[in-house]
Design an enzyme around this catalytic site. Structure first.
Site, PDB file in Angstrom:
ATOM      1  N   HIS A  63      15.300  19.301  46.202  1.00 45.43           N
ATOM      2  CA  HIS A  63      14.937  18.010  46.342  1.00 45.43           C
ATOM      3  C   HIS A  63      13.448  19.009  45.615  1.00 45.43           C
ATOM      4  CE1 HIS A  63      15.314  20.529  50.355  1.00 45.43           C
ATOM      5  NE2 HIS A  63      14.403  20.165  50.403  1.00 45.43           N
ATOM      6  N   GLY A 111      20.550  17.991  43.869  1.00 44.17           N
ATOM      7  CA  GLY A 111      20.368  16.384  45.169  1.00 44.17           C
ATOM      8  C   GLY A 111      20.932  15.965  46.440  1.00 44.17           C
ATOM      9  N   ASP A 152      17.794  23.769  55.069  1.00 43.93           N
ATOM     10  CA  ASP A 152      18.648  24.504  56.153  1.00 43.93           C
ATOM     11  C   ASP A 152      19.700  23.461  56.525  1.00 43.93           C
ATOM     12  OD1 ASP A 152      17.115  26.017  57.878  1.00 43.93           O
ATOM     13  OD2 ASP A 152      15.042  25.083  57.616  1.00 43.93           O
ATOM     14  N   GLY A 153      18.665  21.857  55.795  1.00 40.14           N
ATOM     15  CA  GLY A 153      20.356  20.775  54.598  1.00 40.14           C
ATOM     16  C   GLY A 153      21.107  21.216  55.307  1.00 40.14           C
ATOM     17  N   ILE A 184      13.227  23.717  59.785  1.00 43.01           N
ATOM     18  CA  ILE A 184      12.165  22.656  59.436  1.00 43.01           C
ATOM     19  C   ILE A 184      13.348  21.532  58.940  1.00 43.01           C
ATOM     20  CG2 ILE A 184      10.255  20.847  59.389  1.00 43.01           C
ATOM     21  CD1 ILE A 184       9.921  22.072  62.024  1.00 43.01           C
ATOM     22  N   HIS A 256       7.513  17.578  54.852  1.00 41.66           N
ATOM     23  CA  HIS A 256       8.645  17.436  54.161  1.00 41.66           C
ATOM     24  C   HIS A 256       9.045  17.483  52.550  1.00 41.66           C
ATOM     25  CE1 HIS A 256      12.900  17.454  52.901  1.00 41.66           C
ATOM     26  NE2 HIS A 256      12.745  15.902  52.478  1.00 41.66           N
ATOM     27  N   SER A 377      53.647  19.213  46.882  1.00 45.17           N
ATOM     28  CA  SER A 377      54.131  17.554  46.530  1.00 45.17           C
ATOM     29  C   SER A 377      54.147  18.011  45.273  1.00 45.17           C
ATOM     30  CB  SER A 377      52.975  17.570  47.331  1.00 45.17           C
ATOM     31  OG  SER A 377      54.839  17.033  49.234  1.00 45.17           O
ATOM     32  N   GLU A 403      39.124  19.516  50.411  1.00 49.73           N
ATOM     33  CA  GLU A 403      39.234  19.002  49.049  1.00 49.73           C
ATOM     34  C   GLU A 403      37.779  18.729  48.584  1.00 49.73           C
ATOM     35  OE1 GLU A 403      40.831  18.030  52.077  1.00 49.73           O
ATOM     36  OE2 GLU A 403      42.563  17.002  51.625  1.00 49.73           O
TER      37      GLU A 403
HETATM   38  C1  TPP Z   1      23.986  14.745  51.237  1.00 44.67           C
HETATM   39  C2  TPP Z   1      22.870  14.146  50.924  1.00 44.67           C
HETATM   40  N1  TPP Z   1      22.094  13.692  52.634  1.00 44.67           N
HETATM   41  C3  TPP Z   1      20.541  13.694  52.660  1.00 44.67           C
HETATM   42  C4  TPP Z   1      19.768  13.821  51.937  1.00 44.67           C
HETATM   43  C5  TPP Z   1      17.918  13.215  51.892  1.00 44.67           C
HETATM   44  N2  TPP Z   1      17.495  15.012  52.386  1.00 44.67           N
HETATM   45  C6  TPP Z   1      16.717  15.632  51.514  1.00 44.67           C
HETATM   46  S1  TPP Z   1      15.882  16.661  52.182  1.00 44.67           S
HETATM   47  C7  TPP Z   1      16.626  16.443  53.077  1.00 44.67           C
HETATM   48  C8  TPP Z   1      16.319  17.143  54.535  1.00 44.67           C
HETATM   49  C9  TPP Z   1      17.082  18.466  53.996  1.00 44.67           C
HETATM   50  O1  TPP Z   1      16.570  20.046  55.037  1.00 44.67           O
HETATM   51  P1  TPP Z   1      15.959  21.381  54.417  1.00 44.67           P
HETATM   52  O2  TPP Z   1      16.790  21.722  53.610  1.00 44.67           O
HETATM   53  O3  TPP Z   1      15.671  22.609  55.686  1.00 44.67           O
HETATM   54  O4  TPP Z   1      14.651  21.243  53.404  1.00 44.67           O
HETATM   55  P2  TPP Z   1      13.022  21.407  53.592  1.00 44.67           P
HETATM   56  O5  TPP Z   1      12.957  20.064  54.761  1.00 44.67           O
HETATM   57  O6  TPP Z   1      13.303  22.430  54.683  1.00 44.67           O
HETATM   58  O7  TPP Z   1      12.683  21.299  52.748  1.00 44.67           O
HETATM   59  C10 TPP Z   1      17.894  15.261  53.141  1.00 44.67           C
HETATM   60  C11 TPP Z   1      17.989  14.976  54.409  1.00 44.67           C
HETATM   61  C12 TPP Z   1      20.016  14.566  50.730  1.00 44.67           C
HETATM   62  N3  TPP Z   1      19.430  15.380  49.698  1.00 44.67           N
HETATM   63  N4  TPP Z   1      20.876  14.747  50.458  1.00 44.67           N
HETATM   64 MG    MG Z   2      13.975  23.391  55.904  1.00 42.45          MG
END
Ligand code: TPP
Ligand code: MG
Length: 443
Positions: A63, A111, A152-153, A184, A256, A377, A403
């Site tokens: 993102h 992404g 973080d995500g 955050i 965000h 296997s 996997e």
């Molecule tokens: C597998 C997946 N689930 C959900 C999302 C949607 N999404 C994009 S950014 C985000 C939050 C991520 O938080 P962080 O990595 O901390 O990014 P920041 O807000 O600090 O920019 C989410 C839930 C995604 N891109 N991929």
């Molecule tokens: Mg973050």
């Protein structure tokens, strides 16, 4: 330096305002991190973005595309300003999330969070194997680093845990993971969802962990990256940043993924004493990138080409093999293999695979992979023993029961021109759907 970082931030904000969508939080918070990485460490020639021994950078936090595109533009990649103005528009070179084969300097399609980390691990496995396979004294033809920026995500994803755990187990050096740690995420503070001790988690998995307390301290970030390059295991750098730094909603999840809007962006530019014209590119910033990133890459590229010529004379056979890998030429006509085992027999396919894979592996040095704890296997095993820190020439990867990461790692190895494979029972391919989808859309 300050002006260049501002330029990265404001190009990113203008793109997001122009598209009326995007993620300003990471642009404002992580701009100095990317500045430090590109200017002081990443070695890649923007005029030859496919150079085989370039350092790789994976933006796992896909993102943050506007941040990456702004950097790539200023750093001299063939990504015109007009394309930045078409951010997130159909057919532009600047899609909402980075796409491999679409924008020079983008190393992978990212992404879906976590995938970039997995692909970076695959990339580092490929680099490690190829380095040991091809390098000879005085001929370091493969010796690059693999960098990742994750949020973080990314780290909350299962695929990340699987991949990081395997990379730690393998003791992969030259893999440097940079964590934009702003506490955050989209829905609020990370503490609503996670409370583990990151340092302990990473150290227990075998990482060299470092904490940088302020992303704006470019020097400190750079020093951390430098020491990460020196260790003989994977490195993890947690860098504290403020999401949306400087904006009215800094430090909150509101910044965000919602554009600041032209008024607030203009205010930030005025406060910073930066030119308020939209998409302004400052000569100082261009010259700054040229002086460090551009020059370093150009020199390294030309030095490597000279080295390769000498390598050609000293080791003609290895050189030919490397050329095949660089050109993605597997060096075998598959049709010749049909003769070895005529089609039409009733043998179980896994038996046939078990017979063919070793034959193919002898002919194709780039063939490398393994199974998610099911080789006994499926009969799918790489040649030359297990790949490990002690035996990096081994082409069999014990993925463990991982996997999802296996899929992402195979993608990362493929991006490094290996003919990578993974195996398990068909039903478990459901666990691999996201990397399979990415493999299908990466050109
Ligand atoms: C597998 C997946 N689930 C959900 C999302 C949607 N999404 C994009 S950014 C985000 C939050 C991520 O938080 P962080 O990595 O901390 O990014 P920041 O807000 O600090 O920019 C989410 C839930 C995604 N891109 N991929
Ligand atoms: Mg973050």
């Amino acid at each position: 330096m300050e002006k260049t970082i501002q330029n990265i931030r404001f190009l990113g904000l203008d793109m997001i305002d122009g598209a009326k969508s995007g993620h300003p939080g990471i642009v404002l918070g992580a701009a100095p991190i990317l500045y430090s990485l590109y200017q002081y460490h990443l070695t890649s020639d923007p005029k030859n973005p496919d150079w085989f021994n370039r350092d790789r950078f994976f933006l796992s936090a896909g993102h943050g595309s506007a941040l990456l595109y702004a950097v790539l533009h200023l750093a001299g990649y063939d990504l015109p300003l007009d394309e930045l103005k078409r951010f997130r528009q159909l057919g532009s070179m600047t899609p909402g999330h980075p796409e491999y084969g679409h924008t020079p300097g983008v190393e992978a399609t990212t992404g879906p969070l976590g995938q970039g980390l997995g692909m970076a691990v695959g990339n580092a496995i490929a680099e490690c194997h190829l380095r040991h396979h091809f390098n000879r004294p005085g001929f370091p033809v493969i010796d690059h680093y693999t960098y990742v920026l994750c949020g973080d995500g990314d780290l909350q994803e299962g695929v990340a845990l699987e991949a990081l755990s395997l990379a730690g187990h393998l003791g992969l050096e030259r893999l440097i993971i940079i964590h934009d740690s702003n506490d955050i995420q989209l829905d609020g503070p990370t503490k609503n969802a996670v409370s583990e001790d990151l340092r302990m988690k990473m150290e227990s998995m075998g990482y060299y962990y470092q904490l940088v307390r302020d992303a704006n301290n470019v020097l400190e970030v750079s020093i951390a990256i430098e020491s990460a390059k020196q260790v003989n295991k994977p490195a993890f750098i947690e860098i504290k940043s403020i999401i949306g730094q400087g904006s009215a909603k800094q430090g909150t999840s509101s910044v965000h993924g919602s554009p600041l809007g032209p008024d607030e962006t203009r205010r930030l530019k005025e406060e910073a004493g930066f030119e308020t014209t939209l998409y302004h590119v400052d000569n100082v910033a261009v010259a700054d990138f040229e002086k460090r990133f551009g020059n370093r890459g150009k020199k390294a590229f030309s030095k490597w080409n000279k080295l390769l010529k000498k390598y050609h004379d000293a080791y003609p056979e290895l050189h030919a093999e490397l050329e095949n890998i660089i050109n993605r030429n597997c060096g075998v006509d598959i049709a010749d293999l049909y003769a070895l085992d005529p089609i039409g027999h009733k043998e179980a396919t896994r038996k046939t695979v078990g017979k063919f894979l070793p034959l193919l592996s002898e002919k194709i040095p780039a063939l490398m992979g393994g199974s998610a704890d099911l080789a006994s296997s499926t009969n799918v095993k790489g040649n030359d023993g297990n790949f490990s820190k002690e035996t990096p020439l081994g082409r069999n990867i014990n993925f463990g029961v991982r996997e999802h990461a296996m899929g992402a790692i195979v993608n990362g190895m493929t991006l490094h021109h290996l003919k990578a494979f993974g195996s398990g029972f068909f039903v478990f391919s459901d666990y691999m759907k996201p990397p399979i989808r990415l493999a299908a859309i990466m050109k």
